[in-house]
Structure formats: structure tokens, C-alpha cells
Design a protein around this motif. Structure first.
Motif, short mmCIF file in Angstrom:
data_model
loop_
_atom_site.label_atom_id
_atom_site.label_comp_id
_atom_site.label_asym_id
_atom_site.label_seq_id
_atom_site.Cartn_x
_atom_site.Cartn_y
_atom_site.Cartn_z
N ASP A 110 -3.62 35.38 2.42
CA ASP A 110 -4.56 34.25 2.40
C ASP A 110 -4.45 33.41 1.13
O ASP A 110 -4.91 32.28 1.09
CB ASP A 110 -6.01 34.76 2.49
N GLU A 153 -5.60 29.50 -0.06
CA GLU A 153 -6.61 29.33 -1.11
C GLU A 153 -6.06 28.50 -2.27
O GLU A 153 -6.77 27.71 -2.88
CB GLU A 153 -7.06 30.70 -1.63
N ALA A 191 -5.67 24.89 -1.37
CA ALA A 191 -6.98 24.24 -1.44
C ALA A 191 -7.34 23.84 -2.88
O ALA A 191 -8.31 23.12 -3.09
CB ALA A 191 -8.06 25.16 -0.88
N SER A 237 -4.21 34.67 -9.19
CA SER A 237 -4.36 33.95 -7.92
C SER A 237 -5.67 33.17 -7.87
O SER A 237 -5.80 32.21 -7.13
CB SER A 237 -4.33 34.94 -6.75
N GLU A 238 -6.64 33.60 -8.65
CA GLU A 238 -7.92 32.89 -8.69
C GLU A 238 -7.83 31.66 -9.58
O GLU A 238 -8.11 30.55 -9.16
CB GLU A 238 -9.04 33.82 -9.17
N ARG A 253 -6.25 28.39 -8.47
CA ARG A 253 -6.97 27.46 -7.60
C ARG A 253 -7.67 26.36 -8.37
O ARG A 253 -8.13 25.39 -7.78
CB ARG A 253 -8.05 28.15 -6.76
N HIS A 254 -7.85 26.53 -9.67
CA HIS A 254 -8.42 25.44 -10.47
C HIS A 254 -7.61 25.18 -11.74
O HIS A 254 -8.17 24.89 -12.80
CB HIS A 254 -9.91 25.66 -10.76
N HIS A 281 -3.05 40.51 -11.85
CA HIS A 281 -2.21 39.79 -12.80
C HIS A 281 -1.53 40.79 -13.72
O HIS A 281 -1.89 41.97 -13.74
CB HIS A 281 -2.96 38.70 -13.56
#
Lengths: 453, 402
Positions: B49, B53, B56, B260-261, B264-265, B397
Motif C-alpha cells: 500500500d 500512500e 498521495a 515510508s511515512e 509522504r510529506h 527504516h
């Protein structure tokens, strides 16, 4: 915008006036107000957090207290500080951190976060904060004025206080003690790894065994609080009947204000089953609770609202955990909670890895704002609401007459990363924005170019 | 087809120069100090997924790296987030090959117990020695192959590790080296210079600001975190001004996620270069687009919006440097892979599917319970377990991969 009524996150019926008064006398530590000069902060956009935002306002500070706020206020002989073009905010409050009780995650000797034992309510975080931690000035440089160091370890890990980022000694820095008791709710999820794939087969347990363990752990926690209640009752009875005094047991003494519902229990839970179990338990026992973590809180927003349970939300930047969740579920959660009537405060989490990054607190709120939370609510979630949860909203959390003059001026919206804090006042006294980072920056920026090896 | 972009912002796709996302299993083959022979290419996971993500968050291209357990790690794999394709379909075929190197606390096994920490090297001194030895061996290996080619003597037995290091020496494979302290950074640059090798990128490079002139002169790129620090001793001197200071001294700088988090930003991470050290906004945007493309030597295809390049672009509600922005659409090679307006439907369908499956599972679990032995009890147990199952939510990570 219209000022919102400030209501306590806890149902008022839980406050016995007498105990509250006693508690205030014992627990609130006055910060030394050493002949701070009178100041008139003038011309900034004043984000009061409690009421209107003034497009060019003035704030009069006398003896470390906010004396007046308005478009124009009488200078009354105060030194005028021109803040034209800047934004003025109340000092930020970072709840649910390990700031001050840890320096470097990977260096065990610098950690004072985690105690041994499952039930250690008499462990107190505020006594172990290192005032000279290099992490604190780094947080301060981005407007963090107060923080809550949370003890970790077992299920009931201890009590936290509220600390100031300025002051000579740990005592001077302690703003309030205790703030809350910390209960890390036992995990309610089951590990479904088959035995054949388990890392340590000797430790593998079937679903049934795990469920049994889980029940036992929750039961033990409930029993612990029940015993604390009995101790409180016995003590009360003894004092009334002139019976011989009880043997003093420190752990049960520490539990008294929580067993009596006078002070809040901060329950750390993220997964929805744990949250539901915690709420049911607290509601049965009429405990005053704050939910910290709150990853899945959005799923039970109505339940939290109807029980008046505020959330210290630490999962803005957490990936979805279920493959049916929208990618932005944790960005939107604060707005879902707000719409249901839940008070949301932001935290970037109390994991060891996050301590050096407390300065990024406003950006968790900003991301929620980008995904629907009204900006003023995002700001309150790092100021006024945090002060309410910490039980200090009579003194901190907004720019209002009568409150302590702790505020900062930034060259932009603090909910935008590009903004930099330019000046900071703690209880009316200007504080340094220097840190390990600015010192190293200045040092190496000045390194002569073309230096030969 | 015309997209009405009035009031919106369009930028090149975000490129993440350091990631361990979409990798099956462990990101470290940590048995040996040199694992140049192992390939991330072999373990790309196209089913996760995280592809969606990250799309996005405007990410289109990612440098998948081996972990940091070994001084000489495994071979990298650059992918495009073509969600829905096979593993091979994700691979950015034109990206020049690279390899992960690492220095400092991780490779000297600082976080293993004394019983387990026995592998050479255990010090920064040993890290240099190990690298020098492997490069010397690879140079000899190349010489023997050359000798075999020119004289007709038997070539050496094929050695996948030395072959890979040989590619580095021949300038066909780029080093991406995890590094923190200024002394180890200089050690690597000087050692590689002695073998005629230019380092592709220094990864993390949190003390890069102390030796920015030397990095610029060598010509290595610097792919750093925006503001991480103090999570271990070797990053106690890390400062968020690192990116701006290095750029001021002429270093090619990017910001990466290693998460991976955070990926996203990454666009808001770029804003931290503006905040700390005053990098201009257009230059800060390059920290997550054009500069990582250059560092990965894929800038002829991606990293900027120019005629002839791949149509990898992102549409935002505001400038991506603005903390209030929302990513609305993400396109790769002219195909739309993320559309915020279609997300609600997508999620609703998934939830419906889950509801249906749950109903089915509950039915089976109920029907086959009790003393009905031999008639589906295993199946029922499976579904009972499945109903309790919860993803561990672990974000991987390299710092955790010791």
C-alpha cells in the motif's frame, strides 16, 4: 471570530471545591517573578488563542503578567517593543513528551525515561529533568515554552509534571506537579503469527493463551486501582474516626488524588479495542481521564465526546494501519474528533526518537489544518487546550489579561514551516533563542572558504 | 485532455533519494561486512500500500537502498511508483546502477551486544581498512580479467562481490554512502579518490556542513535529513541548517525520507531549508525534485518540467512549500496514479469488500465451531485468528535494521 467559552475538559462535578483549593495550594509552583520591567509589545498580529486575533494589537506586560490586550492600550510608562509585521502567539505547550529526561536515544546513560516494574505510581518525572539538556533550547527556539515529560516503563509508570523551558534550576522550571498519572493500557491485540514462523518458538502463545493473558493483565490493572481506592477510603475513615493512622505506603499515597478523581489519569492507548476498554473502565469508576496517543480515537469519537474525554493526539504523522483506511485518515482524525465534540491537543509522541523533534509540534497541527481542522482549533491544540488539560489554563495558554506573559513573536504563521520565531518572553522576561544548532551554524558558517587540507 | 489548473500549483514529481520502502523482508544482509553481491532489485515489493500512500504525497520516484549494517552494502534499485505494475514494471530501467555504503556506529555494530559484536570492523579505523582491502582486491580482480583478455591466460573465477566493486572502480556504479561525522566523510572521499572513484552521494551526511568545501570539491552529492538529530551519539552535532549551509558552499543537496511515512510529506520537509538558513523557495523545491534527480543521474528524464522529459508531475492546492498544501493529483509518464477526488470511492469500495469478507468469515467461524470435528475447525480457527489480526503498523527504516 467569536470567543469560545472555555470549558474544562473534565466534568465539573468531579471537582470538590475544598480538595481543589487544597490541591492548588500544594501543587502549583509559582515561577519567580524577578522585577521584570513593564513592556508594551506593539504592532504585531496578536493570536490570542482565546478570543479574537488582532490584526495590529498591543499587549501590556507588567510584573510578568499580561495587564492589557487590545488594538491600543495605555503604555503606562512601559518600554515599547515594536513588533510590526510579526505574529504574536502564546507560548506553545508540548504535552506527552520525554523532553528533559532523555538526551540521546541510543546512549543508555542519557536515558531517564523508563523505570522497571509494572506499577510505579510514585515515580515522578519532574524531578529528573536535566535543565541543561541541549534539546530544550532547540525546542524553545521554535516557540515551545512548556512541556510535559512522561515517565515510561510498566502499566502505571508514574506521574508527570509540567516544565518550563527556562529557569536556573529544575525547581524553578517546574510549573506544576503532578500533572497526571500515566497508565499505559495493556495491549488488546493478539499476535496471529503461526508458531512455525515465530522468532522465538519457546515464547509463542496460542490465540487462546494470549486472550487469557490479556484478560489477566487488564484484571490486574483494575485490581491495582481498586486497591488504591480502598486505601484512600481506609485513610479517610481513619482520619474521621480517630482510629490509629494507617501505615504509610508510598505507592498508595501517590495514588490518592487519582483514586479520588481529583487529578487526571492520562491513559496511553492507540488501538480502538484498548481505547474502548479504557473508557468503559474509567466511566464505571468515575475516573477523570485524558486519552494520549489516540490513533484510532476517530473511530469512537462520539464515545469520547459523551464521556468528555480529551485526546492528546500523537498520530498525525502515522501511516494508515488497516488496508481499508484512507491514506489521509490520521491527517483528518483531529477534525473528525472536533466535529464530534472532542477536545484535541497535539503531541508528536513520547517515543524516545521524538524527543529531539519537539520543535516540530506546530506542524502536526498544521497538517491537520491542511486536511480540514479550522486553523484556530489547530492553534488552540498546541496552546489553550493543552493548558486546560494540564490544569493551568488560569495562568497559561492564551494572550489574555491576568495570564502569565509567556509568548513569542514569529515572522509568519507558526502553522507554516517557513516561519521563524524571532523573540520569546517567558513570564515577561525575554528568553534566548540560541541553541546548540545556532551555535554550530554560526561557527561553521564563518569557516573561511578555500581552506586547504 | 485539458486539466483546469487555475489557482493550483504544478511541480515535477517528488524524488526520494533514500528509501527502504517496498522492499520484501529485511533491508540488511548483515552477515558480512561487504555484501556488494546482493541486490535490492531482487526483492522489490509491488504489492504494498505504501506505493499509493506515497503517490498521495506527490512522490513519483524512489531510490531503494540496502540497509546500513555493512561498510559495503548491497546494490540499489531506483523505481518509479507505477502502482499496479509488477516488480519489474516499477524499475526505473535507465537509472545508472548504484550501491549502498555505510560508515560509523551502525557498521561498527555499536548496537549489538558484546557477544554478537565480533565482526571486523568494530571501529572507524577498521571501516577504512576493510574498504581499502576490498577495493584493492577488486582492482586486482579487474587486472586479472584484463590480463586474461589480452594474453589468453585463464580468467579468475567469477566473484560477484569483486565484480560489483570493480564496476564502482570503472565508474559504472555510483556509491550512496550513509555517513554522519566529518572525519568519516573525509576518510571516504580521500579513500575513493585514491582509487580514482567519485562518490555519487553522501547519504544523511549530517556533519556535511562542517566539510562542505571538501564535499563540493570532490563533487559528491549530499542527500540529508531536513532536521533529524540527537537520536544517536554521532548525530549530536546535526543541525537543520545543514542543507542550506552545504548549498551555500556549492554542494548539490537533496532532502530524503528514509521512512515510508516521512516520504509522504517530503514536500513540506523541503520548506525546512527555507526556514533554516534561508534557502530560496525555488531552490528548496529542487531539494526534493531536480537535485535528487541529478544525484541519481536520472535528470535527463525526470526532476523538472521540461519538454522531452517524462511527464511525471504533481498538482497541488497550494505551493508544496506551503504547509497548508494538499496533493491533488500525481502523474507518472502521462498516466494518473493518484487523484484525491477519486480516493473516497476507492476507500468505500475497499471497506465494502472488507465488510463482505468479514460477514463470510464470521459465518464460517460460527458454522464450524464446537464439536463438529473434521468439518472445517481449522478453517474456523483461521478466520477467528484473522478477525483478531492487526497489522503491526511498523514503519521500517535503516536505523531500526540493526
Amino acid at each position: 471570530m467569536t470567543p469560545e467559552p472555555i470549558f474544562s475538559p473534565f466534568p465539573p462535578r468531579r471537582f470538590e471545591p475544598a480538595t481543589l483549593l487544597l490541591f492548588l495550594c500544594l501543587a502549583v509552583v509559582p515561577i519567580g517573578r524577578l522585577a521584570a520591567e513593564s513592556l508594551l509589545l506593539s504592532g504585531a498580529i496578536v493570536h490570542t488563542a482565546s478570543g479574537e486575533t488582532l490584526s495590529a494589537g498591543q499587549v501590556l506586560i507588567k510584573d510578568g503578567t499580561i495587564a492589557a490586550v487590545g488594538g491600543t492600550v495605555a503604555a503606562d510608562g512601559a518600554t515599547v517593543i515594536d513588533l510590526k509585521g510579526l505574529h504574536l502567539y502564546p507560548g506553545l505547550i508540548a504535552l506527552n513528551t520525554v523532553l528533559g529526561i532523555e538526551e540521546i536515544e541510543a546512549v543508555r546513560a542519557t536515558q531517564d525515561t523508563t523505570e522497571v516494574g509494572e506499577y510505579t505510581p510514585d515515580v515522578e518525572s519532574w524531578i529528573a529533568v536535566n535543565p541543561d539538556s541541549e534539546l530544550i533550547p532547540v525546542a524553545r527556539a521554535n516557540g515551545i515554552a512548556y512541556f510535559e515529560p512522561v515517565p515510561h516503563g510498566g502499566i502505571v509508570s508514574g506521574q508527570s509534571g509540567l516544565m518550563c523551558v527556562d529557569g536556573w534550576t529544575v525547581e524553578q522550571r517546574t510549573v506544576r506537579k503532578p500533572l497526571a498519572l500515566h497508565l499505559f493500557w495493556p495491549s488488546m491485540s493478539l499476535d496471529t503469527t503461526p508458531k512455525s514462523e515465530a522468532r522465538d518458538k519457546s515464547k509463542w502463545k496460542s490465540i487462546e493463551e494470549q486472550a487469557k493473558d490479556r484478560r489477566a493483565q487488564v484484571k490486574a490493572t483494575e485490581d491495582f486501582f481498586d486497591e488504591a481506592k480502598h486505601y484512600a477510603k481506609a485513610k479517610e475513615a481513619a482520619s474521621k474516626n480517630g482510629a490509629p493512622a494507617l501505615e504509610i505506603i508510598p505507592a498508595w499515597e501517590a495514588m490518592l488524588p487519582y483514586a479520588r478523581g481529583e487529578l487526571p489519569i492520562m491513559i496511553h492507548a492507540g488501538e480502538v479495542r484498548a481505547i474502548k476498554a479504557a473508557v468503559a473502565w474509567a466511566s464505571t469508576n468515575r475516573y477523570k481521564i485524558i486519552l494520549a496517543g489516540g490513533r484510532d480515537a476517530w473511530m469512537v469519537a462520539d464515545l469520547l465526546a459523551s464521556n468528555s474525554i480529551p485526546v492528546v493526539y500523537e498520530d498525525t504523522y502515522t501511516l494508515p494501519v488497516r488496508d481499508t483506511e484512507s491514506y489521509d485518515v490520521h491527517f483528518r482524525a483531529p477534525e473528525i474528533l472536533r466535529q464530534a465534540g472532542v477536545r484535541v491537543v497535539f503531541s508528536i509522541g513520547s517515543s524516545s526518537f521524538e524527543a529531539p523533534s519537539i520543535r516540530n509540534l506546530p506542524y502536526s497541527a498544521a497538517q491537520a489544518a491542511a486536511f480540514g481542522l479550522p486553523e484556530i482549533e489547530a492553534l488552540k491544540g498546541i496552546t489553550l487546550y493543552a493548558a486546560q488539560i494540564a490544569g493551568v489554563s488560569d495562568r497559561l495558554g492564551s494572550i489574555e489579561p491576568g495570564k502569565e506573559a509567556t509568548m513569542f513573536a514569529a515572522d509568519g504563521n507558526i502553522l507554516d514551516i517557513r516561519a521563524n520565531v524571532k523573540r520569546l518572553w517567558i513570564v515577561g522576561k525575554e528568553a534566548s533563542l540560541e541553541s546548540r544548532h545556532t551555535r554550530l551554524y554560526e561557527k561553521y558558517k564563518a569557516r573561511p572558504k578555500e581552506s586547504k587540507q | 485532455m485539458v486539466i483546469d489548473g487555475r489557482g493550483l500549483h504544478v511541480t515535477p514529481g517528488v524524488i526520494d533519494c533514500h528509501s527502504h520502502t517496498a522492499i520484501l523482508g529485511s533491508v540488511n544482509e548483515s552477515s558480512l561486512p561487504s555484501t556488494a553481491m546482493v541486490r535490492i532489485h531482487d526483492v522489490v515489493n509491488s504489492e504494498t500500500d505504501t506505493l499509493y500512500e506515497q503517490l498521495a504525497g506527490g512522490v513519483t520516484c524512489v531510490n531503494l537502498l540496502h540497509g546500513s549494517a555493512n561498510p559495503i552494502g548491497g546494490q540499489n534499485c531506483v523505481i518509479k511508483l507505477r502502482d499496479g505494475e509488477s516488480p519489474e514494471g516499477l524499475v526505473f530501467a535507465d537509472a545508472p546502477p548504484g550501491i549502498k555504503f555505510a560508515l560509523g556506529e551502525n557498521v561498527k555494530q555499536s548496537y549489538l551486544t558484546e557477544r554478537l559484536a565480533t565482526r571486523f570492523p568494530q571501529t572507524r579505523m577498521g571501516v577504512r581498512t576493510l574498504m581499502a582491502n576490498r577495493f584493492t582486491a577488486a582492482r586486482e580482480y579487474l587486472r586479472e580479467i584484463e590480463k586474461a583478455r589480452t594474453t589468453g591466460v585463464l580468467p579468475p573465477r567469477r566473484d560477484l562481490e569483486l565484480e560489483t566493486i570493480g564496476e564502482i572502480i570503472e565508474g559504472k556504479r555510483w556509491i550512496h554512502c550513509h555517513s554522519y561525522r566529518q572525519d568519516e566523510i573525509l576518510m571516504l572521499l580521500r579513500l575513493m579518490e585514491s582509487f580514482g572513484v567519485q562518490v555519487g552521494t553522501l547519504q544523511h551526511v549530517l556533519e556535511g556542513y562542517k566539510v562542505a568545501d571538501e564535499i563540493a570539491r570532490h563533487g559528491a552529492g549530499a542527500s540529508t535529513f531536513s532536521d533529524w538529530w540527537a537520536y544517536k551519539f554521532e548525530v549530536y552535532d546535526a543541525i537543520p541548517y545543514n542543507g542550506s549551509l552545504m548549498r551555500d558552499r556549492g554542494v548539490l543537496v537533496s532532502f530524503n525520507s528514509d521512512s515510508s511515512e516521512l516520504a509522504r510529506h517530503l514536500y513540506t520537509e523541503a520548506a525546512k531549508a527555507v526556514k533554516y538558513g534561508g534557502t530560496p523557495e525555488t531552490e528548496a523545491l529542487k531539494f526534493v525534485t531536480f537535485n535528487p534527480a541529478k544525484q541519481l543521474r536520472i535528470d535527463s528524464r525526470v526532476g523538472s518540467l521540461e519538454p522531452g522529459k517524462d511527464a511525471d508531475f504533481v498538482i497541488w492546492s497550494r505551493s508544496p512549500i506551503d504547509s497548508g498544501t494538499v496533493c491533488l493529483q500525481t502523474w507518472i509518464e502521462g498516466k494518473k496514479y493518484f487523484d484525491r477526488s477519486a480516493n473516497t470511492d476507492k476507500v468505500a469500495k475497499l471497506q465494502q469488500e472488507r465488510t463482505d469478507l468479514l460477514a463470510k468469515a464470521k459465518k464460517i467461524a460460527k458454522l464450524s465451531g464446537g464439536d463438529n470435528a473434521g468439518s472445517g475447525e481449522d478453517e474456523a480457527a483461521f478466520f477467528r485468528a484473522a478477525l483478531e489480526h492487526e497489522y503491526d503498523g511498523r514503519d521500517r527504516h535503516c536505523l531500526e535494521e540493526q
